[in-house]
Design a protein around this motif. Structure first.
Motif, PDB file in Angstrom:
ATOM      1  N   LYS A  14       0.830  -1.203   0.000  1.00  0.00           N
ATOM      2  CA  LYS A  14       0.000   0.000   0.000  1.00  0.00           C
ATOM      3  C   LYS A  14       0.864   1.251   0.000  1.00  0.00           C
ATOM      4  O   LYS A  14       0.629   2.184  -0.765  1.00  0.00           O
ATOM      5  CB  LYS A  14      -0.918   0.016   1.224  1.00  0.00           C
ATOM      6  CG  LYS A  14      -2.097  -0.922   1.098  1.00  0.00           C
ATOM      7  CD  LYS A  14      -3.010  -0.770   2.302  1.00  0.00           C
ATOM      8  CE  LYS A  14      -4.168  -1.744   2.217  1.00  0.00           C
ATOM      9  NZ  LYS A  14      -5.076  -1.647   3.353  1.00  0.00           N
ATOM     10  N   ASN A  15       1.868   1.249   0.864  1.00  0.00           N
ATOM     11  CA  ASN A  15       2.717   2.434   0.961  1.00  0.00           C
ATOM     12  C   ASN A  15       3.479   2.701  -0.325  1.00  0.00           C
ATOM     13  O   ASN A  15       3.666   3.845  -0.710  1.00  0.00           O
ATOM     14  CB  ASN A  15       3.681   2.297   2.140  1.00  0.00           C
ATOM     15  CG  ASN A  15       2.962   2.483   3.462  1.00  0.00           C
ATOM     16  OD1 ASN A  15       1.959   3.191   3.527  1.00  0.00           O
ATOM     17  ND2 ASN A  15       3.438   1.826   4.502  1.00  0.00           N
ATOM     18  N   ILE A  51       1.106   4.256  -2.788  1.00  0.00           N
ATOM     19  CA  ILE A  51       0.861   5.637  -2.387  1.00  0.00           C
ATOM     20  C   ILE A  51       2.018   6.521  -2.838  1.00  0.00           C
ATOM     21  O   ILE A  51       1.830   7.611  -3.370  1.00  0.00           O
ATOM     22  CB  ILE A  51       0.713   5.721  -0.844  1.00  0.00           C
ATOM     23  CG1 ILE A  51      -0.514   4.962  -0.369  1.00  0.00           C
ATOM     24  CG2 ILE A  51       0.682   7.163  -0.358  1.00  0.00           C
ATOM     25  CD1 ILE A  51      -1.761   5.251  -1.093  1.00  0.00           C
ATOM     26  N   SER A  52       3.238   6.018  -2.630  1.00  0.00           N
ATOM     27  CA  SER A  52       4.415   6.814  -2.993  1.00  0.00           C
ATOM     28  C   SER A  52       4.487   7.008  -4.498  1.00  0.00           C
ATOM     29  O   SER A  52       5.131   7.926  -4.977  1.00  0.00           O
ATOM     30  CB  SER A  52       5.690   6.153  -2.468  1.00  0.00           C
ATOM     31  OG  SER A  52       5.991   5.004  -3.232  1.00  0.00           O
ATOM     32  N   GLY A  78       1.930   7.741  -6.244  1.00  0.00           N
ATOM     33  CA  GLY A  78       0.883   8.683  -6.614  1.00  0.00           C
ATOM     34  C   GLY A  78      -0.510   8.101  -6.650  1.00  0.00           C
ATOM     35  O   GLY A  78      -1.452   8.785  -7.031  1.00  0.00           O
ATOM     36  N   PHE A  79      -0.691   6.846  -6.247  1.00  0.00           N
ATOM     37  CA  PHE A  79      -2.026   6.265  -6.291  1.00  0.00           C
ATOM     38  C   PHE A  79      -2.794   6.544  -5.008  1.00  0.00           C
ATOM     39  O   PHE A  79      -2.214   6.643  -3.937  1.00  0.00           O
ATOM     40  CB  PHE A  79      -1.950   4.750  -6.526  1.00  0.00           C
ATOM     41  CG  PHE A  79      -1.493   4.384  -7.903  1.00  0.00           C
ATOM     42  CD1 PHE A  79      -2.396   4.364  -8.955  1.00  0.00           C
ATOM     43  CD2 PHE A  79      -0.164   4.091  -8.162  1.00  0.00           C
ATOM     44  CE1 PHE A  79      -1.986   4.044 -10.235  1.00  0.00           C
ATOM     45  CE2 PHE A  79       0.262   3.767  -9.443  1.00  0.00           C
ATOM     46  CZ  PHE A  79      -0.649   3.747 -10.479  1.00  0.00           C
ATOM     47  N   GLU A  80      -4.117   6.677  -5.158  1.00  0.00           N
ATOM     48  CA  GLU A  80      -4.987   6.849  -3.999  1.00  0.00           C
ATOM     49  C   GLU A  80      -5.537   5.482  -3.612  1.00  0.00           C
ATOM     50  O   GLU A  80      -5.970   4.726  -4.477  1.00  0.00           O
ATOM     51  CB  GLU A  80      -6.196   7.738  -4.356  1.00  0.00           C
ATOM     52  CG  GLU A  80      -5.858   9.124  -4.834  1.00  0.00           C
ATOM     53  CD  GLU A  80      -5.431  10.042  -3.709  1.00  0.00           C
ATOM     54  OE1 GLU A  80      -5.628   9.687  -2.532  1.00  0.00           O
ATOM     55  OE2 GLU A  80      -4.888  11.119  -4.011  1.00  0.00           O
ATOM     56  N   GLU A  81      -5.564   5.202  -2.322  1.00  0.00           N
ATOM     57  CA  GLU A  81      -6.165   3.934  -1.923  1.00  0.00           C
ATOM     58  C   GLU A  81      -7.683   4.080  -1.867  1.00  0.00           C
ATOM     59  O   GLU A  81      -8.204   5.043  -1.300  1.00  0.00           O
ATOM     60  CB  GLU A  81      -5.669   3.492  -0.543  1.00  0.00           C
ATOM     61  CG  GLU A  81      -6.204   2.123  -0.175  1.00  0.00           C
ATOM     62  CD  GLU A  81      -6.043   1.747   1.303  1.00  0.00           C
ATOM     63  OE1 GLU A  81      -6.362   0.610   1.643  1.00  0.00           O
ATOM     64  OE2 GLU A  81      -5.616   2.601   2.105  1.00  0.00           O
ATOM     65  N   VAL A  82      -8.384   3.137  -2.465  1.00  0.00           N
ATOM     66  CA  VAL A  82      -9.844   3.127  -2.418  1.00  0.00           C
ATOM     67  C   VAL A  82     -10.268   1.824  -1.744  1.00  0.00           C
ATOM     68  O   VAL A  82      -9.727   0.772  -2.038  1.00  0.00           O
ATOM     69  CB  VAL A  82     -10.441   3.198  -3.839  1.00  0.00           C
ATOM     70  CG1 VAL A  82     -11.939   2.992  -3.798  1.00  0.00           C
ATOM     71  CG2 VAL A  82     -10.102   4.524  -4.493  1.00  0.00           C
ATOM     72  N   ILE A  83     -11.204   1.929  -0.813  1.00  0.00           N
ATOM     73  CA  ILE A  83     -11.793   0.718  -0.249  1.00  0.00           C
ATOM     74  C   ILE A  83     -13.217   0.647  -0.770  1.00  0.00           C
ATOM     75  O   ILE A  83     -13.940   1.646  -0.731  1.00  0.00           O
ATOM     76  CB  ILE A  83     -11.800   0.743   1.294  1.00  0.00           C
ATOM     77  CG1 ILE A  83     -10.356   0.753   1.822  1.00  0.00           C
ATOM     78  CG2 ILE A  83     -12.544  -0.464   1.854  1.00  0.00           C
ATOM     79  CD1 ILE A  83     -10.259   0.857   3.333  1.00  0.00           C
ATOM     80  N   SER A  84     -13.607  -0.482  -1.314  1.00  0.00           N
ATOM     81  CA  SER A  84     -14.953  -0.552  -1.870  1.00  0.00           C
ATOM     82  C   SER A  84     -15.691  -1.778  -1.355  1.00  0.00           C
ATOM     83  O   SER A  84     -15.109  -2.673  -0.761  1.00  0.00           O
ATOM     84  CB  SER A  84     -14.886  -0.566  -3.394  1.00  0.00           C
ATOM     85  OG  SER A  84     -14.117  -1.668  -3.808  1.00  0.00           O
TER      86      SER A  84
END
Lengths: 333, 620
Positions: free
Chosen positions: B385-386, B389-390, B392-398
């Motif tokens: 995940k980290n 994120i580094s 440039g991606f956004e984490e989405v929980i669905s």
């Protein structure tokens, strides 16, 4: 020797091109052209050669020296030009080139933070499946079929009988209790599911955070101390909790834990329904029936468990007004 | 449950300050929901828990108040004159189900049907039950007071015998609220020879209910198997005041208390005459429980020392009998109405909740720290995940369900065939569980990272792949290959291979780039990071343009260049123009600076390799 000189030149030119500042360039000048520099060493060797070779090599050596001098000169000019250009006008308010940064989901941030707090207390983080058998989701947890508490936890079933989408993270507790030998302390966070229509206050999916420990000598005082440690670390040292008797089928004795309402400072307001306290988590000592069924003697082994819903905590922390926006991709930083 | 304070006060002295009362009840397990000031006085609404069937009554709460505040309790008066027998003349009951634990019945003749007097009406209204007539209201009144639901039938309409039996599938009843219920063969009912009189424990039929013309009534109170009642009331949505009490573990002793209280009040008010004896069907009377409790166990489970005298005093205040007393332990018999108490742990809770949970000290876990048992993949997933994120991606929980319209998308990208279908769908979006991350053979749940990339300008496969490559680089996973794959949903569709295993798929979906990385196949494959020092000798760098016809993969060309000489330290694609690809090549030797000759030799090797293996020539 010619070849050595050639290598020296190539080496020097490459380093000059790479040089990023005046100081580096000056160092290069000293190392190549200085009195004890590499080029001068070749001049010292010159006398040892016979006259023909000396002439040829001399010309080459002079050319090399000239090339390096010129390259340093050029580079110096370039570096000073860049500097003086900047000197003329500098606007620090000009925006930087846009750099895309990503973010963890608020729920992940909260979970990570909680895991880190419990890590200090010796809790390990584990996971379990979301598609779960009736046995682990209910039976082992002192929730036999027809237990009244089951009607409060309407499960989503899948087509195969006796299989549900877990209704709480306690299912991971049942698994751990059957799989691991004490002593242990675990924390779990994850998705749970209930038969709910999606609306402003409910999702069919929600997050729970669960902790449990099994070890000889654990008591209600240990449970309470653990939870207070957590609350103070997570919500702030100035927050207060209230522990009261509350029934949950999975534990005995059971304990409900409330946190002071930060909106009214315990005076009572619409957020806390005039109570001054907000219900936060359920907990207690692992039920003797659970322990007995797993072969433990309650006189020798004890454990505690606690669980809480995460979504409200996340919404509160990040100022998210609508529960639906938590898990539909609407969150923007 | 709503508790009118005035009513509660009839049985127990309560603190002057209502909040002292409600705080005490809250801390002892009956949380205050809200305080209502009505025209009938203050009503406190308590959130009761399902294990305390005895507390769903004014008397039950009065007992709690008495124990918490050490104030005496006054019991309501009950009929004591009438003896119980097994059969009443002209009435016969046959209970042929194990679901019936106890039934008491009595016939009351010449009843006077009137409007209820104010004391009765007001108390019902304060609680929230609409008053009807004195006979019906009194059944409700006694239920609220004692916790025992009861029901009155019009005796003359029933005729002869009464049965309690399992309904036949499809049998119908019209309730007194005019609602038709179609019964199943798991519903317990009361009936006469022809008709159904009531759904046991839940609701009565209209036909046999009390009207202004009723002359004689049959009053019944019963105790049933709670699980059966629970199934019935949830199945038919009959969460009536009687139903919510019967679905809990009611004390069968209460049946008699309720009936006798009713009879006392009927006689007292002069509303009817008891027409016979009390009928009592009670096949296996309950026996009292006896629990041994060691003082030492109280202290160990609580985590602090509780004085022996205090423990004994608390249990007595809760009407528990102490029948044996040694230096180390006591024998405790809980009152029959405490159907929730079964073990010594229950007794410890009783002691703690009256002593007060606030008295429990806050111990910081002082026991030995158990060994860490966290599986490796948890930390790895956190770092995945980290990494993303580094980049440039956004984490989405669905929510992992998909609606029917996404069915093709759901199944076509999956390596698995059948999705998991939700059998009871609360809404149409919750149909099947997703099998991939764009919208889990026994239920294999797998860990995957879904990566979705879209940008307004300048988006390309190369940009997306750059991110994927960076992802694998940070994860320390080398030699990942990308191959074209067939897909009906994605264009530019590819699969990602590591050691010939598929570790991911990807492609372009309606203009956005998507990849799904199968973390289970990947985590644990990363190598230990090795560091290199910056080389002391500079590289020679040159650009090389090659025409690569369709069908030859750029990746392969680069692989060939790289493998043609040990001096080639790096190959980078700088630019493409039509089929011309410009590569930037670095030649480097760890020990020395390369001569032009050496570089030329390496360049020749590249040229030969490309010519021989791929039939490509370098541009001049």
């Amino acid at each position: 020797m010619k070849e050595e000189l050639n290598n020296l030149k190539n080496n020097a030119l490459a380093q000059i091109i790479e040089a990023g500042g005046i100081n580096t360039l000056e160092e290069l000048r000293i190392s190549y052209l200085g009195r004890n520099g590499s080029v001068n060493k070749f001049f010292k060797e010159l006398g040892k050669l016979d006259s023909d070779d000396r002439k040829d090599f001399g010309i080459l050596l002079n050319e090399t020296k000239k090339t390096i001098e010129e390259a340093i000169g050029d580079k110096e000019q370039k570096l000073t030009q860049t500097l003086s250009k900047g000197d003329k006008y500098f606007d620090p308010s000009i925006p930087g080139e846009k750099y895309k940064i990503g973010h963890l989901h608020p729920t992940t941030i909260v979970i990570n933070e909680m895991f880190d707090i419990f890590k200090h207390l010796g809790f390990s983080n584990i996971e379990g499946p979301e598609i779960e058998s009736d046995k682990f989701n209910f039976e082992i947890l002192n929730l036999p079929k027809d237990h009244p508490a089951r009607s409060l936890q309407d499960a989503l079933f899948i087509q195969e009988p006796e299989v549900v989408l877990r209704t709480h993270t306690s299912s991971v507790e049942s698994r751990a209790l059957t799989e691991y030998k004490p002593p242990f302390r675990f924390v779990v966070a994850g998705k749970c599911y209930r038969y709910e229509n999606v609306n402003a206050s409910n999702n069919a999916m929600f997050y729970q955070f669960q902790g449990f420990a099994l070890q000889e000598g654990l008591s209600m005082a240990d449970l309470k101390g653990t939870l207070i440690y957590f609350v103070k670390k997570f919500f702030g040292e100035d927050r207060e909790i209230r522990a009261r008797c509350k029934y949950y089928p999975e534990v005995e004795p059971g304990m409900g834990v409330d946190i002071d309402c930060r909106f009214c400072k315990k005076k009572g307001c619409s957020v806390c329904k005039g109570r001054g306290w907000i219900e936060m988590l359920g907990s207690g000592m692992i039920h003797p029936n659970i322990l007995k069924n797993l072969g433990y003697k309650t006189e020798e082994m004890s454990g505690f468990a606690f669980g809480m819903g995460l979504d409200r905590i996340v919404m509160d922390r990040f100022g998210i007004p609508d529960i639906r926006s938590l898990y539909n991709g609407d969150i923007k930083y | 449950m709503r508790i009118p304070i005035e009513w509660l006060n009839e049985y127990v002295k309560i603190p002057k300050n209502i909040s002292v009362l409600t705080d005490g009840l809250t801390m002892a397990g009956h949380m205050l929901d809200k305080i209502d000031n009505t025209k009938y006085g203050t009503v406190i609404d308590l959130e009761l828990r399902g294990n305390r069937a005895d507390c769903y009554s004014i008397l039950g709460i009065a007992r709690e108040v008495s124990a918490i505040f050490k104030t005496p309790l006054t019991h309501p008066k009950t009929d004591t004159l009438h003896k119980t027998i097994k059969k009443i003349s002209g009435l016969f009951l046959k209970a042929d189900s194990n679901y019936v634990k106890r039934v008491m019945m009595v016939k009351i003749n010449n009843v006077k049907i009137t409007k209820s007097p104010d004391w009765l009406k007001n108390r019902l209204s304060a609680y929230g039950i609409e008053p009807l007539n004195n006979i019906v209201d009194l059944t409700n009144y006694v239920m609220l007071e004692t916790g025992e639901p009861m029901h009155a039938f019009d005796a003359d309409r029933i005729g002869g015998d009464v049965f309690i039996r399992i309904a036949k599938k499809g049998e119908k009843i019209i309730t007194f609220q005019n609602k038709t219920i179609v019964l199943t063969d798991d519903d317990l009912v009361w009936s006469n020879n022809k008709n159904i009189l009531s759904v046991a424990g839940a609701i009565g039929s209209k036909e046999f209910s009390i009207t202004d013309n009723t002359q004689n009534i049959i009053l019944e109170a019963a105790s049933y198997e709670q699980a059966n009642i629970r199934r019935t009331i949830y199945r038919h949505n009959l969460l009536t005041d009687a139903g919510i009490r019967h679905e809990k573990k009611l004390d069968p002793t209460l049946v008699e208390e309720g009936i006798r209280r009713y009879l006392y009040l009927i006689k007292n008010e002069g509303w009817g005459e008891m027409g016979g004896e009390l009928f009592d069907f009670y096949p296996s009377p309950i026996t009292s429980k006896r629990i041994t409790l060691y003082y030492d166990y109280i202290n160990r489970l609580s985590g602090f020392e509780i004085d022996k005298k205090i423990s004994v005093d608390v249990l007595r205040r809760l009407n528990m009998k102490i029948v044996g007393n040694t230096k180390d332990s006591i024998q405790v018999i809980p009152p029959s109405y405490r159907t929730d108490i079964e073990s010594k742990e229950d007794l410890v809770e009783e002691i703690l909740r009256i002593v007060g949970y606030d008295k429990i000290p806050n111990n910081v876990l002082s026991l030995e720290i158990p060994p860490d048992k966290m599986p490796e993949y948890i930390e790895q997933e956190r770092s995945v995940k980290n990494i993303l994120i580094s980049l440039g991606f956004e984490e989405v929980i669905s929510i992992p369900f998909t609606a029917p319209k996404y069915q093709p998308l759901n199944s076509s990208l999956s390596q698995r065939t059948n999705p998991v279908i939700v059998a009871n769908r609360p809404s149409p979006e919750i149909e099947e569980m997703r099998m991939n991350m764009l919208p889990s053979e026994k239920y294999t749940e797998y860990r995957a990272a879904g990566i979705l990339y879209w940008e307004k300008d300048g988006m390309s496969y190369r940009k997306f792949k750059g991110k994927l490559e960076a992802f694998f680089t940070i994860l320390n996973i080398a030699d990942v290959k990308y191959e074209e794959s067939e897909c009906q949903i994605l264009t530019e569709s590819f699969k990602i291979l590591l050691e010939n295993n598929i570790v991911g798929i990807g492609g372009n979906y309606k203009g956005a780039y998507f990849a799904e990385i199968y973390l289970d196949n990947l985590l644990g494959k990363s190598r230990i990071t090795k560091v290199n020092l910056w080389p002391k000798h500079p590289p020679q760098i040159e650009d090389m343009t090659i025409k690569i016809p369709r069908g030859v993969m750029a990746g392969e060309v680069m692989q060939k260049i790289k493998s043609s000489s040990t001096l080639v330290s790096e190959v980078e694609l700088k630019d493409t123009y039509n089929i011309s690809y410009t590569f930037r090549i670095s030649y480097q030797h760890p020990e020395k600076t390369l001569t032009n000759k050496e570089v030329e030799k390496a360049r020749n090797s590249i040229s030969i390799k490309l010519k021989n293996d791929l039939n490509l020539t370098l541009d001049a």
